[in-house]
Write an enzyme that holds these catalytic residues in place. Structure first.
Site, short mmCIF file in Angstrom:
data_model
loop_
_atom_site.label_atom_id
_atom_site.label_comp_id
_atom_site.label_asym_id
_atom_site.label_seq_id
_atom_site.Cartn_x
_atom_site.Cartn_y
_atom_site.Cartn_z
N THR A 112 -43.96 -60.37 -22.72
CA THR A 112 -43.09 -60.05 -21.41
C THR A 112 -44.17 -59.78 -20.40
O THR A 112 -43.85 -59.69 -19.00
CB THR A 112 -42.33 -58.76 -21.59
OG1 THR A 112 -43.22 -57.63 -21.96
CG2 THR A 112 -41.17 -58.97 -22.63
N ASP A 160 -59.92 -61.52 -21.95
CA ASP A 160 -59.08 -60.30 -22.12
C ASP A 160 -60.45 -59.13 -22.28
O ASP A 160 -61.26 -59.28 -23.00
CB ASP A 160 -58.48 -60.36 -23.54
CG ASP A 160 -57.78 -59.05 -23.85
OD1 ASP A 160 -58.12 -57.77 -23.84
OD2 ASP A 160 -56.53 -59.22 -24.05
N ASP A 211 -60.44 -56.75 -25.49
CA ASP A 211 -61.17 -57.44 -26.62
C ASP A 211 -62.79 -57.63 -26.29
O ASP A 211 -63.32 -57.67 -27.22
CB ASP A 211 -60.17 -58.89 -26.66
CG ASP A 211 -58.93 -58.72 -27.11
OD1 ASP A 211 -58.41 -57.63 -27.43
OD2 ASP A 211 -58.36 -59.60 -27.57
C1 PRP Z 1 -55.37 -54.96 -19.53
C2 PRP Z 1 -56.45 -54.22 -18.44
C3 PRP Z 1 -55.17 -53.65 -17.52
C4 PRP Z 1 -54.01 -54.63 -17.61
C5 PRP Z 1 -53.95 -55.29 -16.45
O1 PRP Z 1 -55.17 -54.24 -20.60
O2 PRP Z 1 -57.23 -53.54 -19.03
O3 PRP Z 1 -54.79 -52.24 -18.20
O4 PRP Z 1 -54.35 -55.57 -18.89
O5 PRP Z 1 -52.80 -56.54 -16.59
P1 PRP Z 1 -51.66 -56.14 -15.53
O6 PRP Z 1 -52.03 -55.81 -14.19
O7 PRP Z 1 -50.83 -57.42 -15.70
O8 PRP Z 1 -50.84 -55.07 -16.13
P2 PRP Z 1 -54.29 -54.61 -21.88
O9 PRP Z 1 -52.84 -54.37 -21.84
O10 PRP Z 1 -54.67 -56.04 -22.39
O11 PRP Z 1 -54.78 -53.49 -22.94
P3 PRP Z 1 -56.16 -53.23 -23.79
O12 PRP Z 1 -57.10 -52.63 -22.71
O13 PRP Z 1 -55.83 -52.23 -24.74
O14 PRP Z 1 -56.77 -54.54 -24.17
N1 URA Z 2 -55.66 -58.05 -18.90
C1 URA Z 2 -57.04 -58.72 -19.01
O1 URA Z 2 -57.84 -57.96 -19.83
N2 URA Z 2 -57.42 -59.71 -18.56
C2 URA Z 2 -56.71 -60.40 -17.62
O2 URA Z 2 -57.09 -61.49 -17.39
C3 URA Z 2 -55.46 -59.97 -17.33
C4 URA Z 2 -54.89 -58.61 -17.87
#
Ligand code: PRP
Ligand code: URA
Length: 211
Positions: free
Chosen positions: A106, A198, A201
């Site tokens: 989503t 990511d 990651d």
């Molecule tokens: C990533 C990033 C932000 C989010 C941004 O976190 O660190 O928090 O995505 O995306 P958005 O603007 O579309 O909400 P993620 O949810 O991948 O989690 P992580 O940091 O645990 O990998």
């Molecule tokens: N979160 C990430 O870590 N990378 C992106 O490009 C978007 C969301």
């Protein structure tokens, strides 16, 4: 909304290392730490200060300290990489935590942790997260902060995407943005293009949270 683009050559050089797909976890973490420090330094540029007298070995000089240090609020996981850089610049800052993970289908943020002071009235906040993509995570976090009375909020992000910046602007929430760049678009998985992939990651390895 006030937006500050930090396009210092040293910041852009670290951003390039973050973008490079060949950078492994340790190289990526080192570049993120450097860039996080630079962004927090710039975010703090206009904070109010208090002046006082300080005695040097040979006289008296005007001293300066922050009047009201901001609380640092990382969005876990990727925001954790910006805590130490932020504290190296603002050693007397407190730290709050917000845990959010995007649902891969989503693209909506799923909250899993909230560790914040209950009252943030008159408390500047630096919310730190390397990525602003759709804006869903940051908006969710901003609402938590606004619900606690925060009105002076700075979002510090390494890479922002235009759709996320637009979402912030349209939210009406009290925030200014400090970022290195604004990338034009998202792909079908809501990743920033060209972005860096990511961030969580690349910092820490694959996440395995049961949403
Ligand atoms: C990533 C990033 C932000 C989010 C941004 O976190 O660190 O928090 O995505 O995306 P958005 O603007 O579309 O909400 P993620 O949810 O991948 O989690 P992580 O940091 O645990 O990998
Ligand atoms: N979160 C990430 O870590 N990378 C992106 O490009 C978007 C969301």
């Amino acid at each position: 909304m006030e937006i500050k683009i930090v396009d210092h050559p040293l910041a852009l050089a670290r951003l390039t290392i973050l973008r490079d797909e060949r950078s492994d976890n340790s190289v990526f973490r080192a570049a993120a730490a450097d860039l996080g420090t630079m962004l927090v330094y710039e975010a703090a540029r206009d904070l109010p200060v208090t002046n006082f007298e300080t005695t040097t070995p040979v006289g008296v000089a005007e001293g300066t300290r922050l009047e009201n240090p901001p609380i640092i609020v990382p969005i876990i996981r990727a925001g954790l990489s910006m805590i130490e850089p932020a504290l190296s610049m603002i050693p007397d800052a407190q730290v709050g935590f917000i845990g959010l993970a995007r649902d891969e289908k989503t693209h909506q943020p799923v909250p899993y942790l909230e560790a914040l002071p209950s009252d943030l009235t008159n408390q500047p906040v630096f919310i730190v997260d390397p990525m602003l993509a759709t804006g869903g995570s940051l908006l969710n976090a901003l609402q938590l902060l606004a619900d606690r009375g925060a009105t002076d909020i700075t979002a510090v992000c390494m890479i922002s995407a235009q759709p996320g910046v637009d979402a912030l602007e349209h939210s009406g929430l009290p925030v200014r943005l400090v970022t290195t760049c604004i990338d034009p678009q998202l792909n079908e998985d809501a990743y920033i293009v060209p972005g860096l992939g990511d961030a969580g990651d690349r910092l820490y390895g694959p996440r395995n949270i049961d949403l």
